[in-house]
Design an enzyme around this catalytic site. Structure first.
Site, PDB file in Angstrom:
ATOM      1  CB  SER A 239      -0.957  -0.063   1.197  1.00  0.00           C
ATOM      2  OG  SER A 239      -2.032   0.819   1.050  1.00  0.00           O
ATOM      3  CG  ASP A 465      -5.855  -2.988  -4.108  1.00  0.00           C
ATOM      4  OD1 ASP A 465      -6.436  -2.145  -3.391  1.00  0.00           O
ATOM      5  OD2 ASP A 465      -4.783  -3.515  -3.788  1.00  0.00           O
ATOM      6  CG  HIS A 493      -5.318  -2.847   0.108  1.00  0.00           C
ATOM      7  ND1 HIS A 493      -4.788  -2.271  -1.018  1.00  0.00           N
ATOM      8  CD2 HIS A 493      -4.714  -2.222   1.161  1.00  0.00           C
ATOM      9  CE1 HIS A 493      -3.927  -1.334  -0.669  1.00  0.00           C
ATOM     10  NE2 HIS A 493      -3.864  -1.301   0.645  1.00  0.00           N
TER      11      HIS A 493
END
Length: 525
Positions: A239, A465, A493
């Site tokens: 991320s 995602d 994710h």
């Protein structure tokens, strides 16, 4: 870059909760060799200039930081902990220093040790120290044998001189404020909440909030690399951690070892575009959830995907008019309900909880949705919060200029956001207002990252995602001179260490043997 609330940290293993978002890169100038986007004409997308590398030779003024001796002490049973100093301001080292904290789990096979594997879960604001503790046992045994697993809390985060902003009760109020204002009174209340948040950060954190940029955090990583004795950095970032890792590669391309960026962020986007694109990512994730839900007997939102979306909108509208009561006594407002739904978009494993939460909400009980929202914010049962969202706002507002200057600009942009996401666009447009009132001017700007001369960098993108849309991974891999795009066709994710043997095998093979997957490799669900 991106809304100041929808961000979290991403899991390497199921023991760690799903997570959040990103920021743009920062720049500066000064005698210590600050990094800044170039103004040359070889920019790639969006007219964004490439991030320029720092000088290969460490400036003399930084030598004392690079020559510290780490004292690792036993902590948390099987781990070792340490602290070290870095300058608050790399342009003026030797003045005000801050203390950073790190943890490591030593390689179980020292005789065949490959070095350190620095890990970051994202955020900005996610604690890498907690991440390593929560995920180490789920890491591939070969990696645990060959690498010291290292977590460094970035500056302003967790145990590393953390940013502080609001008390627990005030954070409760901030999280619950209406982020789909219907009239001037609700707009004024939202602006007041954003201003209170910013003032609290300034009052409780002082000069620190002007020095928590991603460029500065990447430079801190290079200090730690030197202190653990590694000539090159090996890195696993998820991320926002992909943005941090890519920034390191841009600044220190010759010091990149084996680097994996999972759930990737596109640094070339301005904050408005990033927020709008992310809204579309959550829309895609909701559509995937709805498609799955309507096939099940316990789906509480209808029998078709269209009906599911209509019923979600109707539920949000009902809660906006009259918050639901909960077992805790805290009302479930529309913003908390939306956050609860958003939380469940990060992983398919949360979809059953969301079906249950929507079922109880339709009966007038908001407890289950509130629990999901509290999980998102990592709110403790005693009403306290970690500094996740405080650091999140501080980093995002420093890394990129605010997407909107005032409420009028947000209102003008709402139709564009709603076109990207009919269910979450309005929320994400208004959430992006917070940086307009930030007390410190942004030091970064959109840019590309080329990292010319770096070793192969594996960039992972998941096609559905929610928080880091797949297009961002494609863009980042294309910007990086040595980027290798690895695609997971699936939901949730991030991809590595979660549920796909193909992805896991490709990453483990690369980290253990240096065999990077071919660019364009795809793994199916």
């Amino acid at each position: 870059m991106r809304a100041a609330r929808y961000r979290r940290t991403a899991p390497v293993a199921a023991a760690v909760t799903a997570a959040l978002l990103l920021a743009g890169c920062t720049s500066g100038s000064g005698p210590a060799g600050s990094a800044a986007p170039a103004t040359s004409s070889d920019a790639i997308p969006n007219g964004a200039a490439p991030l320029q590398p720092l000088p290969a030779e460490t400036p003399a003024a930084l030598a004392p930081y690079y020559s510290q001796k780490l004292s690792w002490q036993s902590c948390h049973y099987e781990y070792e902990c340490t602290t070290f100093k870095v300058p608050l301001d790399y342009d003026h080292p030797g003045g005000h220093d801050i203390t950073l904290a790190a943890i490591r789990k030593p390689a179980s096979d020292p005789a065949h040790r490959l070095g350190s594997l620095l890990m970051n879960p994202g955020g900005p604001g996610g604690s890498a120290i907690e991440y390593v503790q929560g995920s180490a046992r789920g890491i591939d045994p070969g990696l645990r044998a060959s690498y010291d697993l290292v977590g460094l809390d970035p500056r302003g985060v967790g145990e590393s001189s953390p940013v502080a902003c609001l008390t627990g009760p005030r954070m409760d109020a901030y999280a619950a404020i209406d982020i789909t204002p219907d009239d001037q009174g609700e707009i004024d209340a939202l602006v007041a909440a954003d201003k209170e948040f910013a003032a609290g950060c300034q009052s409780n954190s002082g000069d620190l909030i002007g020095h928590v940029s991603t460029v500065e955090a990447a430079r801190d990583m290079d200090v730690l690399r030197a202190l653990v004795g590694d000539p090159k950095i090996n890195y696993l970032g998820k991320s926002y951690g992909t943005f941090l890792g890519a920034t390191y590669a841009g600044l220190f391309p010759s010091r990149v070892g084996r680097m994996v960026l999972d759930g990737s962020i596109d640094p070339s986007l301005d904050s408005r575009t990033g927020n709008r694109t992310q809204a579309g990512g959550f829309e895609t994730a909701w559509n995937a959830f709805a498609a799955d839900c309507v096939k099940r007997d316990d789906c509480p939102v209808g029998h078709t995907e269209k009906e599911a979306g209509e019923q979600l909108d109707a539920l949000f509208k009902k809660i906006d008019a009259q918050p639901l009561h909960t077992a805790s006594g805290r009302p479930l407002t529309e913003s908390l309900a939306t956050t609860g739904v958003i939380q469940a978009m990060y992983a398919e494993s949360l979809w059953p909880r969301l079906r249950q939460a929507l079922t109880t909400a339709r009966t007038g009980d908001g407890s289950d949705l509130l629990n999901l929202s509290d999980d998102y914010y990592e709110r403790s049962g005693d009403g306290s919060y970690p500094n996740l969202m405080f650091a999140n706002m501080a980093v995002n507002c420093l890394d990129l200029p605010a997407p909107f200057a005032d409420p009028a600009a947000v209102e003008q942009a709402v139709p564009d956001f709603e076109q990207a996401s009919g269910h979450f666009g309005r929320d994400m447009a208004w959430m992006a207002l917070g940086c307009a009132y930030w007390p410190t001017k942004a030091t970064g700007a959109p840019h590309t990252i080329r990292a010319a001369g770096a070793a192969p960098i594996v960039v992972i993108g998941t096609t559905r995602d929610p928080a880091t849309p797949y297009a961002w991974a494609k863009s980042l891999a294309g910007q990086l001179e040595s980027g290798r795009l690895l695609t997971y066709e699936g939901d949730g994710h991030t991809a590595y260490g979660r549920h796909n043997d193909c992805i896991d095998a490709a990453v483990n093979r690369y980290l253990l043997g240096g065999d990077a997957p071919a660019n364009g490799t795809t793994c199916a669900k």
